[in-house]
Design a protein around this motif. Structure first.
Motif: not given
Length: 414
Positions: A170-177, A123-130, A117-121
């Motif tokens: 992770f869910i918060v980032i996805v919902l408020f991206h 990872g999605i930060l890397i994706w959304f930032l870039n 779960t930490l790896a996914n968190l």
């Protein structure tokens, strides 16, 4: 604008994800490491590191695609183009998570779910930032890989209470991206970042990193350095620095398995980067032919095979010295295992170069590099674990000599 057309979800996978070196290098590493998770179920410390690396590498490949979308106008000209590419990326993410989850079930350790779960968190930060700030790619990736590797090494097992925390975040980032800055928006600087990254294969090494200290290395490995560029010496210096830091840290905490895995992965990732650069400049032999030190195309190719052999020798020496320095503080010297591992790494380098000598088609090269990546990693790590007798050492020595001959033979087909 083109009208939307019906496409199967896998249409264009090879073109989107394997034809460009930037994406391929992270995707191939992610797939290989994900599949190797099944082999590492017996070692929970190693499995933790592999889960973290595979998931973050997969998200990094998607982040690269996000930059590619910002650098081109295809997403505006072709209806559904961006959704199609990103859907394929999501399929890769689901695939990695399912495989790693299955390996966690086999290992029967719920603490590894915190790692996943930490790896996914991360990872999605890397994706959304870039997908909004393309210039952050190298710095964000370097920071993420360094910190997560450090976490895996220093913390034996992540606590279980991190699982719900990571999932909620992770869910918060996805919902408020959508509240982030506009994603996938075309920008002139994105095109510049994409082109620079494409030329270097999105090398994790900054362009100016110790560039003044590698001239003698590049000179000694010429003409290979002609095809790879100044990055060749930077890669080798990076490996040397990693080995020095790892050996120092190993004096205080036993991280032999972690270092062996990361060193092998780093080594063959760098070899793959070098081969991508080499294949891109393979049509520029004319400049080498004009040099007075070569009198024919055959002499240039022979010199290239010699430089690959030199590189393999340098790799073998570096791996041998590093492993010796790792095992001595914690146990008696495993001379057969150490020699077997060093020769396995050298043989893997020569085998990869032999493949690049024969394969001129970028798609075919991608497939074979992916397979050789996993084969070379598996062989090197297997030799360290099992090459504890003279017979195994003789076998790997014969294999290394055979790979040296294969590299010499195949260079004529370039």
């Amino acid at each position: 604008m083109m009208q939307a057309s019906k496409r199967t979800w896998y249409q264009g996978v090879v073109s989107f994800w394997l034809k460009d070196v930037g994406c391929a290098i992270y995707l191939i590493a992610a797939i290989i490491t994900t599949l190797l998770c099944f082999i590492a179920t017996g070692s929970e410390d190693l499995l933790e590191l592999m889960i973290m690396f595979s998931i973050i590498c997969m998200y990094t490949a998607i982040a690269w695609q996000s930059i590619r979308l910002q650098a081109t106008e295809w997403q505006s000209l072709v209806v559904g183009y961006r959704k199609h590419v990103m859907f394929q990326g999501k399929v890769f993410i689901v695939f990695s998570n399912l495989i790693t989850l299955l390996s966690i079930i086999i290992a029967d350790n719920i603490n590894l779910l915190a790692t996943l779960t930490l790896a996914n968190l991360v990872g999605i930060l890397i994706w959304f930032l870039n997908r909004s700030f393309s210039h952050l790619f190298i710095s964000v990736c370097n920071f993420s890989f360094f910190t997560t590797t450090l976490v895996c090494v220093l913390i034996e097992q992540l606590p279980v209470w991190l699982i719900p925390v990571n999932v909620v975040a992770f869910i918060v980032i996805v919902l408020f991206h959508k509240r982030f800055t506009p994603a996938y928006k075309w920008r002139p600087d994105s095109l510049v970042n994409y082109r620079n990254g494409l030329q270097s294969g999105w090398s994790p090494v900054p362009s100016g990193f110790l560039s003044n200290y590698g001239s003698s290395i590049n000179k000694g490995l010429f003409p290979l350095s002609y095809f790879v560029g100044a990055s060749l010496s930077q890669y080798l210096i990076l490996i040397a620095l990693f080995c020095a830091v790892a050996v120092t840290a190993n004096l205080f905490i036993n991280i032999i398995e972690h270092v062996i895995f990361v060193l092998t992965l780093l080594l063959f990732t760098i070899v793959t980067l070098c081969l991508w650069s080499k294949i891109q400049k393979q049509n520029s032999w004319e400049l080498l032919f004009t040099l007075p030190i070569y009198n024919s195309s055959q002499s240039v190719k022979l010199a290239l095979s010699h430089s690959a052999l030199k590189l393999a020798g340098m790799v073998a020496i570096a791996c041998f010295i590093t492993v010796v320095a790792l095992v001595i503080p914690h146990q008696e010297l495993l001379i057969f295992n150490t020699l077997g591992y060093a020769l396995g790494c050298a043989a893997g380098v020569l085998f990869s170069f032999a493949i690049s000598n024969v394969c001129k088609n970028i798609n075919l090269l991608s497939v074979f590099l992916c397979l050789s990546f996993g084969l070379n990693m598996g062989l090197a790590n297997y030799m360290f674990e099992n090459a504890d007798n003279l017979f195994m050492l003789v076998l790997i020595s014969a294999y290394t000599v055979m790979m040296a001959g294969l590299n010499r033979f195949t260079v004529r087909y370039m």
